[in-house]
Design a protein around this motif. Structure first.
Motif, PDB file in Angstrom:
ATOM      1  N   ARG A 431      25.077  14.195  21.674  1.00  0.00           N
ATOM      2  CA  ARG A 431      25.951  13.167  22.245  1.00  0.00           C
ATOM      3  C   ARG A 431      26.658  13.631  23.509  1.00  0.00           C
ATOM      4  N   ASN A 432      27.121  14.880  23.517  1.00  0.00           N
ATOM      5  CA  ASN A 432      27.932  15.367  24.631  1.00  0.00           C
ATOM      6  C   ASN A 432      27.171  16.263  25.599  1.00  0.00           C
ATOM      7  N   TYR A 463      26.740  22.896  32.947  1.00  0.00           N
ATOM      8  CA  TYR A 463      26.885  21.728  32.083  1.00  0.00           C
ATOM      9  C   TYR A 463      25.805  20.718  32.418  1.00  0.00           C
ATOM     10  N   PHE A 464      25.167  20.180  31.395  1.00  0.00           N
ATOM     11  CA  PHE A 464      24.324  19.015  31.618  1.00  0.00           C
ATOM     12  C   PHE A 464      24.642  17.966  30.572  1.00  0.00           C
ATOM     13  N   THR A 465      24.566  16.728  30.987  1.00  0.00           N
ATOM     14  CA  THR A 465      24.950  15.608  30.144  1.00  0.00           C
ATOM     15  C   THR A 465      23.879  15.333  29.096  1.00  0.00           C
ATOM     16  N   ARG A 466      24.180  14.420  28.216  1.00  0.00           N
ATOM     17  CA  ARG A 466      23.174  13.958  27.263  1.00  0.00           C
ATOM     18  C   ARG A 466      22.089  13.196  28.007  1.00  0.00           C
ATOM     19  N   LEU A 467      21.012  12.906  27.331  1.00  0.00           N
ATOM     20  CA  LEU A 467      19.885  12.196  27.933  1.00  0.00           C
ATOM     21  C   LEU A 467      20.159  10.689  27.900  1.00  0.00           C
ATOM     22  N   ARG A 476      19.205  12.921  33.310  1.00  0.00           N
ATOM     23  CA  ARG A 476      20.355  13.770  33.007  1.00  0.00           C
ATOM     24  C   ARG A 476      21.044  14.154  34.319  1.00  0.00           C
ATOM     25  N   HIS A 477      22.318  14.528  34.188  1.00  0.00           N
ATOM     26  CA  HIS A 477      23.079  15.096  35.295  1.00  0.00           C
ATOM     27  C   HIS A 477      23.351  16.568  34.994  1.00  0.00           C
ATOM     28  N   PHE A 478      23.205  17.414  36.012  1.00  0.00           N
ATOM     29  CA  PHE A 478      23.444  18.846  35.892  1.00  0.00           C
ATOM     30  C   PHE A 478      24.576  19.254  36.829  1.00  0.00           C
ATOM     31  N   PHE A 479      25.476  20.098  36.322  1.00  0.00           N
ATOM     32  CA  PHE A 479      26.550  20.677  37.126  1.00  0.00           C
ATOM     33  C   PHE A 479      26.517  22.193  36.919  1.00  0.00           C
ATOM     34  N   TRP A 480      26.630  22.929  38.014  1.00  0.00           N
ATOM     35  CA  TRP A 480      26.553  24.387  37.943  1.00  0.00           C
ATOM     36  C   TRP A 480      27.536  24.976  38.941  1.00  0.00           C
TER      37      TRP A 480
END
Length: 624
Positions: A431-432, A463-467, A476-480
């Motif tokens: 979910r998260n 961090y990557f979001t749920r699908l 998905r969104h990815f943050f690094w």
């Protein structure tokens, strides 16, 4: 016919984009008023598929030349492995009833790279392309598969050995996927029969990058030489601007029993030569008690010396490094009978001896660095899809890692002590999404005057979001975020770069600094389109990097950041060694002469990767 095919393809892309932005309002009838909202979404997807996807599928079934060509190029068939549900947690307890039974039989079925599926045992190669690809591939030997198992015939089955063996098989480079089953029909109260199905990747890979007229990079690899798990890698770059117009890097890895790997490595480029050999064994499993490595490296390096109004000269730095470490893992008490506590206490020691035969200046010292580490590690693995792959099962490491390192550096000038502290944690849920946090600090302290030297504080957030789903489109969104703040670094040290995987993707520059701060954002859209066996995804990214590159400057935030913006495609074929091909268009508003404005580039290496909580060798904080 070809014009109609291209028109249908354009209609597909337009429909997918319009559906993501403005979903059509369905007609609401009395029978539909009692249905949940998700029912209307499913009807909308079915309508789009009827008008677009089904039309193109029908065209690919035509017996004309254009229809057969479209069938060979495009594939919209939903894969069996995409429809099969997976358990969220990998190290589950589904095999607990078989713990401590005698392993009576192990049946191994190794599948070729193309046309087979571990989820659908009835599937076989269906066309000439799949059969031709398999004819050039050597299937992984059963002996190699047995090397990766944590159980043996005639021995008791340890807890979690089956689930851990499946994970180790799936994380092996030469295998795409693996399943481990218990044959419940033949299993008795005191013995068990085990079935294993593995699927290969096409191990031979090649890559070519054309950087300029008369300049490029050629790579050739085989990650499963003769089906034995041997890895051969070669990288040749030509057309460089330095006096040596070419560079070469190659390695050969041989896996032995008990998860021991041997490697030889050679590197030759301008002002740098390296030959190395090593043998290593990691803490590959929760139940691994001993790990370690020994290595020898010989290097010849030219250190640049720049004087005002003088051409750059290079001073020789010839040295050898002998390295050895050994670690011991201790189990902690479990308060759940029949279930292993995943936490481990690990103690390890390391000796690194550096000996110079030629020094560019007196700051390059012969030394013997002794390190000791005490650490606490908790590892768990989860399973999900559409993270870095395109539908294959992927193992996601989570857990906690705490370590304290202390050491002493015996050198020619002034002995120093070393201290380092590291902490990392990671969690995952469907979910998260996934969140990983880590921080590490280390520094030498000179004994004579208590002077802090070569200090480094590094942090990482991934961090990557749920699908998310919209019809057959998923994203998905990815943050690094990565930071490396160096202080009291020695003169002449190689500084930090912000190009490529260390900063801005597609950015090329030789700028170096003492500290850097990098932010990366990416959106990946997984499409239902398959082109010549490659699954297609759209990529959009924004990168920013701050670099402290002025004398006496330790914090990078006072400088204007370097930025990059880009769009492109990511093509991934899970069945071949070079699985990912990225074609990206980047825009860099601020850069040096090597990168400025727009740039089209391609890359075969993944930009992100999962940090594992596997305890590694004692080490100083890496400054690179």
């Amino acid at each position: 016919m070809l014009r109609r095919l291209l028109g249908l393809l354009a209609l597909l892309l337009v429909a997918g984009s319009a559906r993501a932005q403005q979903p059509a309002k369905p007609v609401v009838t009395d029978s539909m008023r009692t249905q949940p909202e998700t029912r209307r979404d499913s009807l909308r997807r079915r309508f789009d598929q009827e008008r677009v996807l089904t039309g193109l599928k029908a065209y690919t079934r035509r017996k004309t030349i254009a229809g057969k060509a479209a069938s060979a190029i495009f594939n919209f068939t939903e894969r069996q492995e995409d429809r099969v549900g997976i358990d969220v947690e990998l190290l589950d307890r589904q095999f607990d009833q078989h713990n401590y039974k005698i392993v009576r039989r192990i049946d191994i079925r190794a599948l070729d790279a193309f046309g087979y599926s571990v989820s659908d045992p009835t599937r076989e190669p269906r066309n000439i392309l799949e059969r031709t690809g398999n004819s050039f591939h050597v299937t992984t030997s059963r002996a190699r598969v047995r090397q990766l198992l944590l159980f043996r015939m005639g021995e008791e089955l340890a807890p979690q050995a089956l689930a851990e063996s499946e994970r180790l098989l799936r994380q092996t480079p030469e295998l795409l996927d693996a399943r481990v089953f218990v044959d419940e029909e033949t299993t008795t109260q005191d013995s068990v029969d085990i079935r294993i199905i593995t699927k290969d990747v096409f191990s031979i890979g090649a890559n070519f990058q054309l950087r300029d007229v008369g300049a490029g990079v050629v790579e050739a690899d085989d990650i499963n030489f003769l089906g034995q798990g041997h890895q051969v890698r070669n990288r040749f770059e030509y057309g460089r601007t330095e006096p040596q117009s070419w560079s070469y890097e190659g390695s050969y890895v041989v896996p032995f029993r008990n998860f021991i790997n041997g490697q030889v490595r050679y590197r030759n480029e301008f002002q740098y030569r390296e030959q190395a050999i090593s043998f290593s064994r990691d803490f590959y499993s929760l139940n691994t008690r001993y790990a370690g490595a020994v290595s020898v490296r010989l290097s010849q390096q030219g250190i640049p010396l720049t004087l005002p109004d003088q051409p750059t000269t290079y001073l020789p730095a010839d040295y050898s490094i002998k390295d050895a470490w050994l670690g011991r893992s201790f189990r902690l008490r479990s308060y759940d009978l029949g279930y292993e506590n995943p936490a481990r206490l690990i103690v390890s020691g390391r000796i690194i001896n550096t000996n110079y035969t030629a020094r560019p200046n007196p700051d390059y010292l012969n030394s013997s660095l002794v390190l000791g580490t005490v650490g606490y590690s908790v590892r768990r693995y989860y399973k999900d899809k559409y993270l870095f792959g395109f539908g294959r099962t992927e193992d996601i490491p989570t857990g906690t890692l705490l370590s304290l390192t202390a050491g002493y550096d015996f050198n020619d000038k002034s002995n120093r002590t070393y201290y380092a502290l590291r902490a990392a944690t990671g969690g995952f849920s469907l979910r998260n999404g996934y969140l990983y946090l880590s921080g590490e600090f280390g520094s030498f302290i000179r004994q004579r005057d208590h002077d802090w030297q070569q200090g480094l504080l590094s942090t990482e957030v991934l961090y990557f979001t749920r699908l998310y789903h919209t019809g057959n489109w998923q994203w998905r969104h990815f943050f690094w975020n990565r930071s490396a703040l160096g202080f009291n670094r020695l003169p002449g040290e190689q500084g930090l770069l912000i190009d490529g995987n260390r900063g801005l993707r597609g950015f090329s520059s030789d700028m170096r600094g003492t500290s850097r701060f990098v932010l990366n954002y990416e959106t990946t859209v997984f499409t239902p389109v398959s082109f010549l066996g490659f699954r297609v995804a759209g990529v959009a990214f924004v990168d920013a990097a701050w670099l402290a590159n002025k004398p006496g400057q330790e914090l990078p935030f006072r400088n204007t950041p370097y930025t990059g913006f880009g769009l492109g495609l990511r093509l991934r074929n899970e069945y071949i060694a070079v699985r990912t091909v990225q074609l990206l268009l980047g825009f860099y508003p601020r850069g040096q002469t090597t990168t400025n404005g727009f740039r089209v580039f391609e890359n075969a290496r993944p930009y992100y990767d999962f940090p594992d909580f596997n305890f590694a060798q004692p080490n100083t904080v890496r400054y690179e």
